[in-house]
Design a protein around this motif. Structure first.
Motif, PDB file in Angstrom:
ATOM      1  N   TYR A  70      27.787  76.711 -79.450  1.00 16.52           N
ATOM      2  CA  TYR A  70      28.436  76.919 -78.166  1.00 16.52           C
ATOM      3  C   TYR A  70      28.423  75.647 -77.331  1.00 16.52           C
ATOM      4  O   TYR A  70      27.629  74.738 -77.552  1.00 16.52           O
ATOM      5  CB  TYR A  70      27.775  78.072 -77.410  1.00 16.52           C
ATOM      6  CG  TYR A  70      26.304  77.856 -77.100  1.00 16.52           C
ATOM      7  CD1 TYR A  70      25.908  77.334 -75.872  1.00 16.52           C
ATOM      8  CD2 TYR A  70      25.314  78.176 -78.028  1.00 16.52           C
ATOM      9  CE1 TYR A  70      24.571  77.126 -75.588  1.00 16.52           C
ATOM     10  CE2 TYR A  70      23.979  77.977 -77.740  1.00 16.52           C
ATOM     11  CZ  TYR A  70      23.609  77.455 -76.517  1.00 16.52           C
ATOM     12  OH  TYR A  70      22.293  77.247 -76.224  1.00 16.52           O
ATOM     13  N   ILE A  73      23.658  82.827 -73.990  1.00 12.72           N
ATOM     14  CA  ILE A  73      23.927  83.037 -75.418  1.00 12.72           C
ATOM     15  C   ILE A  73      22.917  84.026 -76.008  1.00 12.72           C
ATOM     16  O   ILE A  73      23.285  84.880 -76.831  1.00 12.72           O
ATOM     17  CB  ILE A  73      23.914  81.703 -76.183  1.00 12.72           C
ATOM     18  CG1 ILE A  73      25.056  80.813 -75.685  1.00 12.72           C
ATOM     19  CG2 ILE A  73      24.018  81.919 -77.688  1.00 12.72           C
ATOM     20  CD1 ILE A  73      26.452  81.415 -75.838  1.00 12.72           C
ATOM     21  N   ASP A 133      23.866  87.449 -77.782  1.00 15.79           N
ATOM     22  CA  ASP A 133      23.312  87.767 -79.096  1.00 15.79           C
ATOM     23  C   ASP A 133      22.715  89.183 -79.102  1.00 15.79           C
ATOM     24  O   ASP A 133      22.938  89.959 -80.027  1.00 15.79           O
ATOM     25  CB  ASP A 133      22.250  86.725 -79.459  1.00 15.79           C
ATOM     26  CG  ASP A 133      21.711  86.921 -80.859  1.00 15.79           C
ATOM     27  OD1 ASP A 133      22.507  86.831 -81.815  1.00 15.79           O
ATOM     28  OD2 ASP A 133      20.494  87.162 -80.988  1.00 15.79           O
ATOM     29  N   LEU A 144      23.102  85.263 -88.090  1.00 13.39           N
ATOM     30  CA  LEU A 144      24.140  84.771 -87.204  1.00 13.39           C
ATOM     31  C   LEU A 144      23.653  83.479 -86.565  1.00 13.39           C
ATOM     32  O   LEU A 144      22.512  83.397 -86.087  1.00 13.39           O
ATOM     33  CB  LEU A 144      24.451  85.814 -86.122  1.00 13.39           C
ATOM     34  CG  LEU A 144      25.517  85.473 -85.092  1.00 13.39           C
ATOM     35  CD1 LEU A 144      26.868  85.291 -85.764  1.00 13.39           C
ATOM     36  CD2 LEU A 144      25.602  86.575 -84.049  1.00 13.39           C
ATOM     37  N   SER A 145      24.485  82.488 -86.560  1.00 12.92           N
ATOM     38  CA  SER A 145      24.154  81.212 -85.936  1.00 12.92           C
ATOM     39  C   SER A 145      25.196  80.941 -84.862  1.00 12.92           C
ATOM     40  O   SER A 145      26.396  80.980 -85.121  1.00 12.92           O
ATOM     41  CB  SER A 145      24.185  80.097 -86.992  1.00 12.92           C
ATOM     42  OG  SER A 145      23.938  78.855 -86.379  1.00 12.92           O
ATOM     43  N   TRP A 146      24.728  80.688 -83.638  1.00 13.69           N
ATOM     44  CA  TRP A 146      25.635  80.453 -82.517  1.00 13.69           C
ATOM     45  C   TRP A 146      25.848  78.957 -82.324  1.00 13.69           C
ATOM     46  O   TRP A 146      24.906  78.182 -82.256  1.00 13.69           O
ATOM     47  CB  TRP A 146      25.049  81.020 -81.216  1.00 13.69           C
ATOM     48  CG  TRP A 146      24.998  82.521 -81.185  1.00 13.69           C
ATOM     49  CD1 TRP A 146      23.945  83.306 -81.507  1.00 13.69           C
ATOM     50  CD2 TRP A 146      26.036  83.400 -80.791  1.00 13.69           C
ATOM     51  NE1 TRP A 146      24.261  84.622 -81.349  1.00 13.69           N
ATOM     52  CE2 TRP A 146      25.556  84.704 -80.903  1.00 13.69           C
ATOM     53  CE3 TRP A 146      27.348  83.220 -80.354  1.00 13.69           C
ATOM     54  CZ2 TRP A 146      26.312  85.826 -80.591  1.00 13.69           C
ATOM     55  CZ3 TRP A 146      28.103  84.337 -80.042  1.00 13.69           C
ATOM     56  CH2 TRP A 146      27.581  85.619 -80.175  1.00 13.69           C
ATOM     57  N   GLN A 152      21.496  78.625 -72.589  1.00 11.93           N
ATOM     58  CA  GLN A 152      20.837  79.241 -73.740  1.00 11.93           C
ATOM     59  C   GLN A 152      20.523  80.704 -73.440  1.00 11.93           C
ATOM     60  O   GLN A 152      20.647  81.563 -74.305  1.00 11.93           O
ATOM     61  CB  GLN A 152      19.556  78.474 -74.088  1.00 11.93           C
ATOM     62  CG  GLN A 152      18.916  78.969 -75.363  1.00 11.93           C
ATOM     63  CD  GLN A 152      17.740  78.101 -75.795  1.00 11.93           C
ATOM     64  OE1 GLN A 152      17.458  77.078 -75.187  1.00 11.93           O
ATOM     65  NE2 GLN A 152      17.076  78.509 -76.851  1.00 11.93           N
TER      66      GLN A 152
END
Length: 178
Positions: free
Chosen positions: A11, A21, A25, A7-9, A18
Motif C-alpha cells: 500500500y 491497513i 485486514d 495475504l500480503s498487503w 499501518q
C-alpha cells in the motif's frame, strides 16, 4: 493451501497508515471467515456478511448516534439562533452550494426581512406566512425572518402542482406567501 490462506498487503504509505491497513485486514478476514462458514449451496449477498467487530458496530450504531441534547423549553428557535450569532458572529452558519453566510450576515438579513414583514405586512403572533422557495440560503433567511417577526411559516414546495399550492394557501388562509 492446506494450511489456510495468506495475504500480503502492498500500500501507499502516503495514503494509508499501518493501523488503517491492519483494520482493513481484520475486516477482510471477518468477511472471508463468514464466507467460509456458509454451506456450499448457500448464497448470500456480500453486503450481508459481517465486516465490523462488535465494538466497531457499537461505536457506529450506538456511541456516534447518541446525539441527544437537552434544550431549554422556554426559548424559541430564533432566540437560540440569536444567542449563537452573538457568541460566534464570524463563524459560518449556513452553506448551500457555493453560498455561505456567517452568523452575523444571516442574522442581519433575517432581521431585515423580519422588519419588512412586520412594518409592511403586519406579520406578528398568529400570522401564518407561506414559504414557497427552493432549498437555499434564502430559505433559511426566510424561516428566521418569519419567526423573528413573530409569525409562523407554512412550508410549500415550489414544485407542487398549482392546485396543491392554491389549496394550501386557501386552507391555511394565507394572505402572504414568500
Amino acid at each position: 493451501s492446506e494450511q489456510g490462506i495468506g495475504l500480503s498487503w502492498v500500500y501507499d504509505k502516503q495514503l494509508f497508515t499501518q493501523a488503517h491497513i491492519a483494520q482493513l485486514d481484520q475486516h477482510l478476514g471477518r468477511v472471508l471467515t463468514a464466507l467460509c462458514a456458509l454451506e456450499p449451496t448457500q448464497t448470500v449477498a456480500l453486503t450481508q456478511l459481517p465486516m465490523l467487530s462488535a465494538p466497531e458496530q457499537e461505536e457506529l450504531l450506538v456511541t456516534l448516534n447518541d446525539t441527544r441534547l437537552c434544550y431549554e423549553q422556554d426559548v424559541c428557535m430564533h432566540e437560540r439562533f440569536e444567542r449563537q450569532a452573538a457568541a460566534t458572529p464570524d463563524a459560518v452558519a449556513v452553506i448551500c452550494e457555493e453560498v455561505a453566510l456567517t452568523y452575523r450576515e444571516l442574522n442581519r438579513r433575517a432581521n431585515q426581512l423580519a422588519h419588512y414583514l412586520k412594518i409592511f405586512h403586519g406579520v406578528g403572533p398568529d400570522t401564518l406566512v407561506g414559504l414557497c422557495v427552493e432549498r437555499s440560503v434564502e430559505m433559511v433567511i426566510a424561516i428566521l425572518g418569519v419567526l423573528k417577526a413573530g409569525g409562523a411559516y407554512v412550508p410549500m414546495a415550489p414544485d407542487y402542482p398549482q392546485e396543491r399550492l392554491a389549496y394550501m394557501i386557501a386552507d391555511a388562509q394565507l394572505s402572504l406567501v414568500l
